[in-house]
Design a protein around this motif. Structure first.
Motif, mmCIF file in Angstrom:
data_model
loop_
_atom_site.group_PDB
_atom_site.id
_atom_site.type_symbol
_atom_site.label_atom_id
_atom_site.label_comp_id
_atom_site.label_asym_id
_atom_site.label_seq_id
_atom_site.Cartn_x
_atom_site.Cartn_y
_atom_site.Cartn_z
ATOM 1 N N LEU A 146 -7.245 1.635 -3.596
ATOM 2 C CA LEU A 146 -8.679 1.855 -3.738
ATOM 3 C C LEU A 146 -9.361 1.681 -2.387
ATOM 4 N N THR A 147 -8.880 2.439 -1.428
ATOM 5 C CA THR A 147 -9.442 2.429 -0.086
ATOM 6 C C THR A 147 -9.081 3.745 0.577
ATOM 7 N N ASP A 148 -9.623 4.001 1.759
ATOM 8 C CA ASP A 148 -9.246 5.203 2.505
ATOM 9 C C ASP A 148 -7.827 5.037 3.043
ATOM 10 N N SER A 149 -7.114 6.120 3.137
ATOM 11 C CA SER A 149 -5.713 6.052 3.562
ATOM 12 C C SER A 149 -5.546 5.299 4.878
ATOM 13 N N TYR A 150 -6.416 5.591 5.849
ATOM 14 C CA TYR A 150 -6.213 4.971 7.158
ATOM 15 C C TYR A 150 -6.397 3.467 7.149
ATOM 16 N N LYS A 151 -7.128 2.946 6.126
ATOM 17 C CA LYS A 151 -7.355 1.507 6.047
ATOM 18 C C LYS A 151 -6.042 0.742 5.864
ATOM 19 N N PRO A 179 -3.841 -3.102 9.180
ATOM 20 C CA PRO A 179 -3.171 -4.399 9.389
ATOM 21 C C PRO A 179 -2.045 -4.353 10.420
ATOM 22 N N PHE A 180 -1.446 -3.170 10.636
ATOM 23 C CA PHE A 180 -0.421 -3.038 11.669
ATOM 24 C C PHE A 180 -1.033 -3.024 13.068
ATOM 25 N N ILE A 181 -2.326 -2.636 13.156
ATOM 26 C CA ILE A 181 -2.952 -2.401 14.453
ATOM 27 C C ILE A 181 -3.774 -3.589 14.929
ATOM 28 N N TYR A 182 -4.509 -4.218 14.021
ATOM 29 C CA TYR A 182 -5.387 -5.319 14.410
ATOM 30 C C TYR A 182 -4.606 -6.384 15.205
ATOM 31 N N ALA A 215 7.244 8.675 4.054
ATOM 32 C CA ALA A 215 6.767 7.304 3.848
ATOM 33 C C ALA A 215 5.543 7.001 4.704
ATOM 34 N N PHE A 216 4.527 6.421 4.098
ATOM 35 C CA PHE A 216 3.289 6.034 4.774
ATOM 36 C C PHE A 216 3.364 4.551 5.111
ATOM 37 N N PRO A 217 2.855 4.136 6.282
ATOM 38 C CA PRO A 217 2.885 2.706 6.622
ATOM 39 C C PRO A 217 2.145 1.877 5.564
ATOM 40 N N PHE A 218 2.808 0.876 5.021
ATOM 41 C CA PHE A 218 2.237 0.027 3.986
ATOM 42 C C PHE A 218 2.647 -1.422 4.255
ATOM 43 N N PRO A 219 1.687 -2.302 4.555
ATOM 44 C CA PRO A 219 2.019 -3.700 4.836
ATOM 45 C C PRO A 219 2.340 -4.457 3.541
ATOM 46 N N GLU A 220 3.435 -4.078 2.943
ATOM 47 C CA GLU A 220 3.784 -4.611 1.629
ATOM 48 C C GLU A 220 3.914 -6.132 1.652
ATOM 49 N N ASP A 221 4.345 -6.677 2.799
ATOM 50 C CA ASP A 221 4.531 -8.124 2.876
ATOM 51 C C ASP A 221 3.223 -8.875 2.638
ATOM 52 N N LEU A 229 -6.849 -7.923 6.985
ATOM 53 C CA LEU A 229 -7.387 -7.189 5.837
ATOM 54 C C LEU A 229 -8.912 -7.270 5.770
ATOM 55 N N VAL A 230 -9.560 -7.704 6.851
ATOM 56 C CA VAL A 230 -10.989 -7.971 6.806
ATOM 57 C C VAL A 230 -11.812 -6.742 6.444
ATOM 58 N N THR A 231 -11.418 -5.567 6.900
ATOM 59 C CA THR A 231 -12.187 -4.352 6.582
ATOM 60 C C THR A 231 -11.507 -3.487 5.531
ATOM 61 N N PHE A 232 -10.473 -4.018 4.899
ATOM 62 C CA PHE A 232 -9.780 -3.251 3.877
ATOM 63 C C PHE A 232 -10.707 -2.884 2.717
ATOM 64 N N LEU A 233 -11.612 -3.797 2.346
ATOM 65 C CA LEU A 233 -12.510 -3.577 1.205
ATOM 66 C C LEU A 233 -13.734 -2.737 1.567
ATOM 67 N N GLU A 234 -13.806 -2.266 2.807
ATOM 68 C CA GLU A 234 -14.990 -1.511 3.221
ATOM 69 C C GLU A 234 -15.293 -0.354 2.281
ATOM 70 N N THR A 235 -14.273 0.386 1.884
ATOM 71 C CA THR A 235 -14.492 1.578 1.059
ATOM 72 C C THR A 235 -15.174 1.221 -0.249
#
Length: 499
Positions: A12-17, A21-24, A87-93, A137-143
């Motif tokens: 429930l967010t934009d794909s790029y969000k 977590p890999f970039i911050y 496969a799309f990058p997903f910080p599953e951990d 994950l601070v801006t993950f909920l932006e959407t």
């Protein structure tokens, strides 16, 4: 799962969000905030707005407990979400840790203004804080949180429309009749919404300002979910074209309306065939029957020039039922009025009111129905909503206030630091930098609405929200810069440093 489609929060967010977590950078804490960057429809003369809708978002989407099964479902989705169905990058951990170490609740704190707060553009409406490895994950909920733009924009438009009507009332209506102001703008927008959910969110926002609505989904939600069962919105019986054309003549249709509802307030659409003929011939033909019942008839034009149609209805109603002149010198038609429900917008509402008063009629003779113009013909850019990172404490303890300042668009500047919203001596909400990031100002009106799964034990009732809007809106100057001196100094320091 969240929402009617049972979609995992991870998607429930934009794909790029999901890649951020890999970039911050590694950090001890990150803070982001959301704001409206301009007044309604880019109006610089009136930058006031009404904040509304955070409770719906928190209760229905954020304060939901995750399970490991939902993380696995999201993982399956991301395995084919990249270009070429790779496969799309997903910080599953991180999401596994949310379930295992945070009891399944999204690991952030959200502060927000009290719902119904009237503010100016650039006042933060919410602030998100995330710590430790979850800071990524601070801006993950932006959407999801950004969707606050919709109910807040509807509430603001509705309130500004009320200002227009109230001004016409001040000029032309006796104070003893001001009670009718609450019903002058009616929500006709349900069928123009893209979903039932939109009708509830937008329709309830309108009810902060008016009682009139045909969007019963919103009226029910506001009454039973937000107001302890106390009623919030209401309507009247009314005909539609299908009802009118089902009878052999319009006179028969109107007589059926009067027979069923004539002792109360009821509305009859008048343009199924020939609006002028209906006013000149049919209305006089049913007048005696209408008068015998004693109720209030509302004539509804639904085509033609909106100003001309309203004036035609008023003239015909006055001719048939008569009018008195009130203490302010304006005519009040007896037992009859007009509702314009087609093509009403903020601008056309202004035109109609001006024409009605110019013709000598009090504003109470008219009501207005707004459909798509109220609940649909607006978007996130109407008041330019955005969420931006504003503060970071790096892993080594270095503190940095973050500020966006594009040289190509100064209107998209963001505010640096952890922020407080404090009322000045006149009660106007002002934005200050938080002196101690761990201790909000004692008068800070940003309140915690979510903290790692915890939500307020009790929210204000809808009636309390209405009272807040009514009290605070008129207290604000129309145009005002809410950035306090201490924050403005910080902004100038950032601009001086450049990159």
């Amino acid at each position: 799962m969240a929402g009617p489609f049972n979609i995992p929060l991870a998607v429930l967010t934009d794909s790029y969000k999901i890649t951020h977590p890999f970039i911050y950078p590694e950090a001890q804490r990150m803070v982001a905030y959301g704001e409206f960057r301009q007044g309604y429809d880019k109006d610089t003369a009136d930058t006031r707005l009404v904040f509304y809708g955070i409770r719906y978002i928190v209760e229905n989407y954020i304060a939901k407990k995750w399970t490991m099964e939902q993380v696995k479902q999201a993982s399956v989705f991301f395995k084919t979400h990249n270009a070429g169905f790779t496969a799309f990058p997903f910080p599953e951990d991180l999401f596994i840790k949310i379930v295992e170490e945070h009891d399944g609740y999204f690991p952030v704190k959200i502060e927000a203004l009290p719902e119904g707060t009237a503010i100016h553009a650039h006042v933060p409406v919410y602030q998100i804080t995330a710590v430790g490895e979850m800071s990524r994950l601070v801006t993950f909920l932006e959407t999801i949180l950004t969707m606050i733009w919709y109910p807040s924009t509807v509430a603001t438009l509705s309130r500004r429309a009320k200002d227009l009507i109230a001004a016409a009332y001040e000029k032309s209506v006796d104070e003893s009749d001001f009670w009718s102001l609450e019903s002058r703008l009616h929500d006709f927008g349900f069928r123009g919404c893209t979903s039932v959910e939109q009708s509830i969110i937008g329709g309830s926002a309108h009810l902060l300002n008016f009682t009139g609505t045909d969007t019963m989904s919103a009226a029910y939600y506001a009454q039973f979910h937000l107001n302890n069962g106390n009623p919030v919105g209401n309507s009247i019986p009314a005909s539609e074209h299908s009802v009118m054309t089902a009878f052999k003549t319009e006179q028969e249709a109107m007589e059926a309306m009067i027979s069923n509802f004539g002792q109360g307030v009821y509305a009859c659409v008048m343009d199924s065939y020939d609006y002028q003929r209906a006013l000149d011939k049919v209305l006089p033909a049913v007048a005696a029957f209408k008068l015998s019942q004693g109720g209030f008839l509302v004539l509804r034009p639904d085509s033609g020039d909106i100003v001309d149609s309203v004036l035609m209805g008023l003239l015909a109603a006055e001719k048939v039922f008569g009018a008195t002149v009130n203490h302010k010198g304006y005519k009040v038609i007896q037992g009859c009025g007009v509702i314009q429900g087609d093509g009403v917008s903020f601008e056309t509402l202004k035109r109609i009111l001006e024409a009605v008063l110019k013709a000598g009629y009090a504003a109470q003779n008219c009501a207005f129905g707004m459909g798509g113009g109220l609940l649909q013909k607006l978007n996130r850019d109407t008041m330019s909503f955005a969420t931006k990172l504003s503060n970071i404490v790096y892993e080594d303890g270095t503190v940095r206030d973050v500020m966006k300042h594009p040289v190509t668009d100064s209107g998209k500047i963001s505010l640096p630091g952890v922020l407080d919203v404090v009322r000045n001596a006149d009660g106007i909400p002002m934005v200050h930098p938080r002196a101690d990031v761990d201790k909000p100002h004692k008068d800070n009106i940003l309140q915690v609405v979510y903290d790692h799964g915890k939500v307020p034990s009790q929210w204000p009732t809808f009636s309390e929200l209405k009272e807040r809007v009514e009290k605070e809106w008129d207290n604000l100057p129309k145009a005002f810069d809410p950035i306090a001196t201490d924050l403005n100094n910080k902004i100038n320091e950032h601009l001086a440093r450049g990159f």
